[in-house]
Design a protein around this motif. Structure first.
Motif, short mmCIF file in Angstrom:
data_model
loop_
_atom_site.label_atom_id
_atom_site.label_comp_id
_atom_site.label_asym_id
_atom_site.label_seq_id
_atom_site.Cartn_x
_atom_site.Cartn_y
_atom_site.Cartn_z
N ILE A 404 0.85 -1.20 0.00
CA ILE A 404 0.00 0.00 0.00
C ILE A 404 0.88 1.25 0.00
N PRO A 405 0.37 2.37 -0.55
CA PRO A 405 1.18 3.60 -0.61
C PRO A 405 1.29 4.27 0.75
N ASP A 408 -1.13 7.55 1.48
CA ASP A 408 -2.59 7.43 1.60
C ASP A 408 -2.93 7.05 3.04
N PHE A 437 -1.05 -5.30 -4.92
CA PHE A 437 -0.84 -3.87 -4.73
C PHE A 437 -2.20 -3.17 -4.65
N GLY A 439 -4.14 0.75 -4.31
CA GLY A 439 -3.95 2.19 -4.39
C GLY A 439 -5.08 2.87 -5.14
N HIS A 440 -5.15 4.19 -4.97
CA HIS A 440 -6.16 4.97 -5.68
C HIS A 440 -5.97 4.81 -7.18
N LEU A 443 -3.31 6.64 -9.08
CA LEU A 443 -1.91 6.34 -8.80
C LEU A 443 -1.49 5.13 -9.62
N PRO A 445 0.06 1.76 -10.71
CA PRO A 445 0.42 0.67 -9.79
C PRO A 445 1.91 0.56 -9.52
N LYS A 447 3.88 2.89 -9.11
CA LYS A 447 4.28 3.95 -8.19
C LYS A 447 3.84 3.69 -6.75
N ILE A 448 3.00 2.69 -6.54
CA ILE A 448 2.48 2.43 -5.20
C ILE A 448 3.61 2.13 -4.22
N ALA A 451 5.43 5.56 -3.37
CA ALA A 451 4.66 6.79 -3.11
C ALA A 451 5.03 7.40 -1.78
#
Length: 659
Positions: A404-405, A408, A437, A439-440, A443, A445, A447-448, A451
């Protein structure tokens, strides 16, 4: 000098109907956008305090991001109406709206003119700092509303015939101001001084020293309990101050928090938004024409306290000034209007009024347009989606790794403990089945994993498959096969991998007191400059064409500089990615491991509680390697410190779908 009045004055009660209309308009304008995902400091407030108990909120002060009374009201709201963005922001929203009629009443007490009071209520209603804060889950609009209640109840309390409820309201609202933001004590002192000075000016006939002394007792009592509370959290306040000092230097470019004339002057254009410098000039003119210049105490005394303490906060710390700033400015505007009406023919009065109205409305309209253009843009999930995420995780096996990032904070609030539990299960049991993974949707994937922590990654977009979606929250399967190549070491006999030859300057031993898995960990004491320890040959793996990564896992002492890794004979140039870098932190306590979350502003805070315990951190590293024949060795880079390692293991992530 008499206060300015417009011609054809109507009864004050009729003006209050306009105040009610203005309040209704303020509600309508503030409703859009109140339910967008949390971001920035308000998201940190939610992450840190949404689960805090009443005792924790009011007996501890964890840093500048803590607005205790706001969090108490916000948590109560979420308990009643459910966990969602609107419930979380309700205290700020209602306080931001309530400021408008409160400003009207304050104007009636201060300036007596209903026209000035109505105009000030309008200015407050469209003040951009207060408008923005009424849609933010923070304590600033609460500070402003409470400040006005302190002023109004204080005025009533000092009158000849007052109800005991005003006394109670004065003390409660003042104390809640300090609970909201400790620096608000400066306003309380300034407001108390103004109230007593104003009372003395209104009762100068005869010997009223004894009367003033009696009237000052509630103010002194409020000051006393506020000071006692601040002393009870004094150590926490000092740590919070140091955290903000570091933050201001790093993020805001402030070399010092010491007050200066320029920093003090910069507060007022901020208060005057969206009208800016012109309104500041009108504010000065309004003060010149003010019937009660003693009001200057409310502005001057907090600045004097800044000089005494040697600390000056950011402009938002002085939002309690906004209603009084607008009242004085409205006083100046009405004087200007009346002066123009005297010198310009009466037939042009409507034109003058129209010009004034357009000038006052134009800037708020432009500012609101710009504000709402970006208000609905978000790269973070909503609370409902965070709740969906934790249900998804709880229904998944413990050998799934969820990534997870870091930024967030809402998603972290709901999922990071389960993420950490899965990480511990994978490391302790030596089994990894799948990597997911989250994320929003905005974003990417790839880059999660980085981040908010790193800048580059070796992952590419095509490595991910979208497998599920909950609103704006996406779930991606990392499209690589997972193969264990280096099994979990519970005994961790690294000396055998070195043929029992330990490099000079290194002391290596087994440690039974601190361990993450099994009965022992590896303890290494380095006494020289950094030394690389490389094991003998471990194994050979022949990888078919495609893309491949080494995924290396282990546990180490938190914040140690020594690192471990797996060396491949065909290592590929590219970024080494740390996965879930700060989620797997565990405290040794009574023979067990207790997970502990890492604060979003960890770089600016010192966790003094950690000195009493031993902490482990799970390290997970992916490194790209070339396909074909690879030989692997284990390596440790030892720094001049005492280091601990445990549960080393490694996997190959491989896919033939990518060339």
């Amino acid at each position: 000098m008499n206060q300015p009045v417009l011609k054809n004055k109507s009864p004050a009660s009729s003006y209050f109907y306009f105040v009610l209309i203005l309040t209704g308009l303020a509600v309508a304008v503030r409703l859009p956008g109140i339910g967008v995902p949390l971001l920035g400091d308000e998201a940190t407030t939610f992450w840190e305090h949404a689960s805090s108990s009443f005792y924790t909120l009011f007996s501890q002060y964890n840093g500048p991001n803590q607005h205790s009374f706001f969090s108490f009201l916000s948590n109560t709201s979420m308990q009643i109406f459910g966990e969602n963005e609107i419930s979380f922001r309700l205290p700020s929203f209602f306080a931001g709206v309530l400021v408008i009629p409160l400003t009207w009443f304050a104007g009636r007490q201060l300036l007596l003119s209903p026209q000035v009071s109505l105009l000030a209520a309008f200015l407050v209603g469209f003040s951009m700092p207060l408008f923005e804060q009424s849609q933010q889950g923070r304590g600033y609009t609460l500070t402003v509303a409470l400040g006005l209640v302190v002023f109004l109840t204080g005025k009533k309390m000092l009158s000849e015939n007052y109800d005991w409820r005003f006394l109670l309201g004065f003390i409660l609202s003042g104390f809640c101001m300090v609970l909201t933001l400790p620096s608000n004590i400066y306003f309380l002192a300034a407001c108390g001084a103004f109230l007593l000075a104003d009372f003395w000016l209104e009762n100068k006939s005869g010997n009223n020293f004894g009367k003033i002394l009696v009237k000052s007792l509630p103010i002194l009592f409020l000051g006393g309990i506020a000071v006692i509370y601040l002393f009870s959290v004094y150590d926490d306040l000092q740590r919070g101050l140091e955290a903000y000092r570091f933050y201001a230097k790093t993020m805001e470019g402030l070399a010092s928090l010491e007050p200066t004339l320029m920093r003090s002057l910069e507060i007022f254009p901020h208060l005057a938004k969206p009208w800016g410098i012109p309104l500041c000039l009108i504010f000065l003119f309004g003060f010149w024409k003010l019937k009660k210049p003693v009001l200057l105490l409310i502005f001057i005394l907090p600045l004097i306290f800044n000089l005494i303490s040697g600390i000056q906060g950011p402009p938002r710390s002085y939002y309690y000034w906004v209603p009084f700033f607008m009242l004085v400015s409205a006083n100046g505007l009405v004087f200007i209007y009346n002066w123009m009406a005297l010198w310009i023919p009466q037939k042009f009065n409507k034109v003058i009024f129209a010009v004034f109205s357009v000038v006052l409305i134009f800037n708020p309209l432009i500012s609101l347009k710009n504000y709402f253009e970006h208000r609905f843009e978000s790269k973070f999930v909503k609370m409902e989606e965070g709740q969906d995420a934790i249900r998804y995780l709880e229904n998944s096996p413990k050998d799934y790794l969820f990534v997870i990032p870091w930024e967030d904070r809402v998603l972290r609030y709901y999922t990071e403990k389960r993420v950490a539990d899965n990480m511990m299960n994978i490391v302790q049991n030596g089994g990894l089945k799948k990597i997911i993974f989250l994320g929003h949707k905005s974003l990417p994937p790839e880059k999660i994993v980085i981040a908010g922590l790193f800048s580059e990654t070796a992952f590419l977009p095509e490595y991910f498959n979208l497998v599920d979606q909950k609103g704006s929250l996406n779930f991606y399967d990392f499209n690589f096969e997972i193969t264990k190549i280096f099994p979990l070491e519970k005994g961790f006999n690294f000396q055998n991998l070195l043929n029992n030859i330990v490099p000079p300057g290194i002391k290596m031993s087994k440690e039974s007191k601190h361990k993450f898995v099994g009965k022992e960990s590896l303890k290494i004491e380095g006494t020289d400059s950094p030394v690389h320890i490389i094991s003998k040959f471990l194994m050979t793996v022949n990888l078919p064409p495609g893309k491949a990564f080494v995924f290396y896992l282990y546990a180490s002492k938190l914040e140690q500089k020594s690192r471990a890794g797996l060396m491949a004979s065909r290592a590929k140039r590219g970024n080494t990615d740390s996965v879930n870098f700060l989620y797997g932190i565990f405290r040794e306590e009574n023979g067990s491991l207790q997970w502990e979350p890492e604060h979003p502003y960890r770089n600016f805070r010192v966790n003094t509680k950690r000195k009493d315990y031993f902490y482990w951190q799970i390290i997970m590293i992916t490194s790209p390697i070339e396909v074909g024949l690879n030989q692997f060795k284990e390596a440790i880079k030892v720094q001049n410190e005492t280091s601990y390692f445990d549960a080393m293991q490694a996997y190959i992530l491989h896919s033939t779908k990518f060339e």
